[in-house]
Design an enzyme around this catalytic site. Structure first.
Site, PDB file in Angstrom:
ATOM      1  N   CYS A   1       3.038 -28.472  -5.424  1.00  0.00           N
ATOM      2  CA  CYS A   1       2.739 -27.525  -6.474  1.00  0.00           C
ATOM      3  C   CYS A   1       3.587 -26.216  -6.086  1.00  0.00           C
ATOM      4  O   CYS A   1       3.509 -25.667  -5.145  1.00  0.00           O
ATOM      5  CB  CYS A   1       1.181 -27.136  -6.508  1.00  0.00           C
ATOM      6  SG  CYS A   1       0.792 -25.912  -7.669  1.00  0.00           S
TER       7      CYS A   1
ATOM      8  N   CYS B   1       0.801 -22.830  -6.243  1.00  0.00           N
ATOM      9  CA  CYS B   1      -0.168 -22.530  -5.051  1.00  0.00           C
ATOM     10  C   CYS B   1       0.499 -23.181  -3.826  1.00  0.00           C
ATOM     11  O   CYS B   1      -0.238 -23.022  -2.710  1.00  0.00           O
ATOM     12  CB  CYS B   1      -1.101 -23.016  -5.322  1.00  0.00           C
ATOM     13  SG  CYS B   1      -1.758 -24.652  -5.510  1.00  0.00           S
TER      14      CYS B   1
ATOM     15  N   ASP C   1      -1.550 -39.829  -5.794  1.00  0.00           N
ATOM     16  CA  ASP C   1      -2.701 -40.702  -6.171  1.00  0.00           C
ATOM     17  C   ASP C   1      -4.027 -39.871  -6.021  1.00  0.00           C
ATOM     18  O   ASP C   1      -5.095 -39.905  -6.613  1.00  0.00           O
ATOM     19  CB  ASP C   1      -2.670 -42.086  -5.797  1.00  0.00           C
ATOM     20  CG  ASP C   1      -1.686 -42.891  -6.158  1.00  0.00           C
ATOM     21  OD1 ASP C   1      -1.176 -42.613  -7.310  1.00  0.00           O
ATOM     22  OD2 ASP C   1      -1.124 -43.614  -5.359  1.00  0.00           O
TER      23      ASP C   1
ATOM     24  N   CYS D   1      -5.072 -25.472  -8.213  1.00  0.00           N
ATOM     25  CA  CYS D   1      -5.047 -24.418  -8.936  1.00  0.00           C
ATOM     26  C   CYS D   1      -4.882 -24.611 -10.533  1.00  0.00           C
ATOM     27  O   CYS D   1      -5.105 -23.799 -11.543  1.00  0.00           O
ATOM     28  CB  CYS D   1      -3.470 -23.440  -8.752  1.00  0.00           C
ATOM     29  SG  CYS D   1      -2.240 -24.298  -9.140  1.00  0.00           S
TER      30      CYS D   1
ATOM     31  N   CYS E   1      -2.260 -29.972 -10.997  1.00  0.00           N
ATOM     32  CA  CYS E   1      -2.656 -29.584  -9.603  1.00  0.00           C
ATOM     33  C   CYS E   1      -4.135 -29.381  -9.420  1.00  0.00           C
ATOM     34  O   CYS E   1      -4.769 -28.747 -10.064  1.00  0.00           O
ATOM     35  CB  CYS E   1      -1.794 -28.376  -9.114  1.00  0.00           C
ATOM     36  SG  CYS E   1      -2.481 -27.824  -7.536  1.00  0.00           S
TER      37      CYS E   1
ATOM     38  N   GLU F   1      -9.679 -43.773 -15.514  1.00  0.00           N
ATOM     39  CA  GLU F   1      -8.879 -43.277 -16.363  1.00  0.00           C
ATOM     40  C   GLU F   1      -8.813 -44.623 -17.424  1.00  0.00           C
ATOM     41  O   GLU F   1      -9.095 -45.675 -17.309  1.00  0.00           O
ATOM     42  CB  GLU F   1      -7.262 -43.306 -15.810  1.00  0.00           C
ATOM     43  CG  GLU F   1      -7.083 -42.055 -15.038  1.00  0.00           C
ATOM     44  CD  GLU F   1      -5.811 -42.045 -14.647  1.00  0.00           C
ATOM     45  OE1 GLU F   1      -4.878 -41.214 -15.052  1.00  0.00           O
ATOM     46  OE2 GLU F   1      -5.277 -43.009 -13.974  1.00  0.00           O
TER      47      GLU F   1
ATOM     48  N   ASP G   1      -8.607 -43.351  -8.896  1.00  0.00           N
ATOM     49  CA  ASP G   1      -7.018 -43.547  -9.435  1.00  0.00           C
ATOM     50  C   ASP G   1      -6.765 -44.806  -8.783  1.00  0.00           C
ATOM     51  O   ASP G   1      -6.539 -45.149  -7.790  1.00  0.00           O
ATOM     52  CB  ASP G   1      -6.467 -42.400  -8.937  1.00  0.00           C
ATOM     53  CG  ASP G   1      -4.866 -42.612  -9.712  1.00  0.00           C
ATOM     54  OD1 ASP G   1      -4.814 -42.069 -10.628  1.00  0.00           O
ATOM     55  OD2 ASP G   1      -4.265 -43.087  -8.781  1.00  0.00           O
TER      56      ASP G   1
END
Length: 327
Positions: free
Chosen positions: A246, A249, A256, A230, A227, A174, A82
């Site tokens: 999150c 969870c 990042d 989860c 996330c 990406e 990333d």
């Protein structure tokens, strides 16, 4: 200035090169690596291009070479990358690659040299005035400063991409809209200084050289909003939120690093270029580097599923550019 093969050759001392019309030129760097390949018969010089960059002359050889099959140090390893501004790259392994910000560090020198250039008598087309010698010297100093920044950036990117391609068998990045990101006037200079597009370009061909593959995630894949624990996807995530929390969870993780882990998880859902299988949710990675003489075709809106394949030329011989600085 470009020259085709014919009278192009490297002298036995490996410190001189002979080019058409220019004759025998002395090199600042030794051409021993190129000479060894040519003498061994594993390389053939196709053409040479001479250009001037930052006040220095360079000759770039386009060489057709035979590459041996390579394998990454960890063929089964998957790493998500990333890219960002605070850190140049955050890997799914937890490694943080700092952003050197070469342009930001050289702004003081560049501004000073730019002011010095503006004070000299430059060219004036309306009056027909020619630039002075001091203007030429000031312009050369500014050009060398810009060339140094570009060389430092290129060197750092090459070291990072070479290490990733040699260590990991699968790299996931990406598909960023860099041109759209540059429209942000507050971050445009920092984004351009990082070199996101150059990093991806280098990973693309170095992964193939080292026997690995590069997977490009879909541009609309919510890597930052999902996330990594989860799989819950948040509807909104402000750019100022550097920590991902999150509500399902309770995972608390760097933004990042969370995105890098989601990218690494896409490797198992990527499109298989050989069988044509598509990711389960249809939004996973949709491109990868050619493998075993095949190339994956990206799916376009309103067209057939991705995974169609076509043949490419044999992988035994490739084209490489070797850059040498000449006096």
């Amino acid at each position: 200035m470009r020259f085709t093969t014919g009278a192009i050759r490297v002298e036995p001392d490996r410190k001189h090169v002979v080019l058409p019309r220019l004759g025998r030129l002395r090199l600042h760097e030794s051409a021993r690596k190129l000479a060894r390949r040519v003498e061994a018969g594993t390389a053939r010089i196709m053409s040479a291009t001479v250009r001037r960059d930052g006040g220095r002359w360079h000759v770039a050889f386009t060489v057709q070479i035979d590459r041996t099959d390579r394998r990454p140090a960890q063929p089964g390893s998957v790493v998500g990358v990333d890219v960002g501004i605070i850190h140049l790259a955050v890997l799914s392994t937890g490694e943080l690659v700092p952003n050197p910000r070469h342009l930001h560090g050289a702004q003081r020198v560049l501004r000073r040299l730019g002011r010095g250039l503006s004070r000299e008598a430059g060219p004036d087309r309306r009056a027909g005035a020619r630039p002075s010698r001091r203007w030429h010297r000031a312009r050369a100093r500014l050009g060398r400063a810009h060339a140094r920044v570009a060389n430092l950036r290129r060197d750092g990117l090459h070291k990072l991409t070479t290490r990733l391609a040699r260590e990991h068998g699968t790299i996931v990045v990406e598909d960023l809209n860099v041109s759209g990101m540059l429209a942000n006037r507050r971050l445009a200079r920092h984004i351009a200084d990082a070199g996101f597009a150059e990093l991806r370009r280098q990973l693309a061909y170095k992964a193939g050289w080292n026997g690995g593959r590069l997977i490009v995630a879909d541009r609309w894949f919510p890597s930052s909003k999902t996330c990594s624990g989860c799989g819950t996807v948040r509807t909104k995530l402000a750019l100022a939120e550097r920590t991902y929390t999150c509500a399902t969870c309770g995972l608390v993780l760097d933004r990042d690093l969370n995105a890098a882990r989601n990218l690494a998880a896409l490797a198992g859902e990527a499109v298989d270029a050989r069988s044509g299988r598509e990711s389960p949710n249809g939004r996973g990675a949709d491109r990868e580097t050619p493998l075993a003489g095949q190339v994956a075709v990206k799916r376009q809106p309103g067209t057939a599923p991705a995974g169609q394949t076509g043949t490419v030329p044999p992988q035994g011989r490739t084209t490489n550019h070797i850059l040498t600085r000449a006096h």
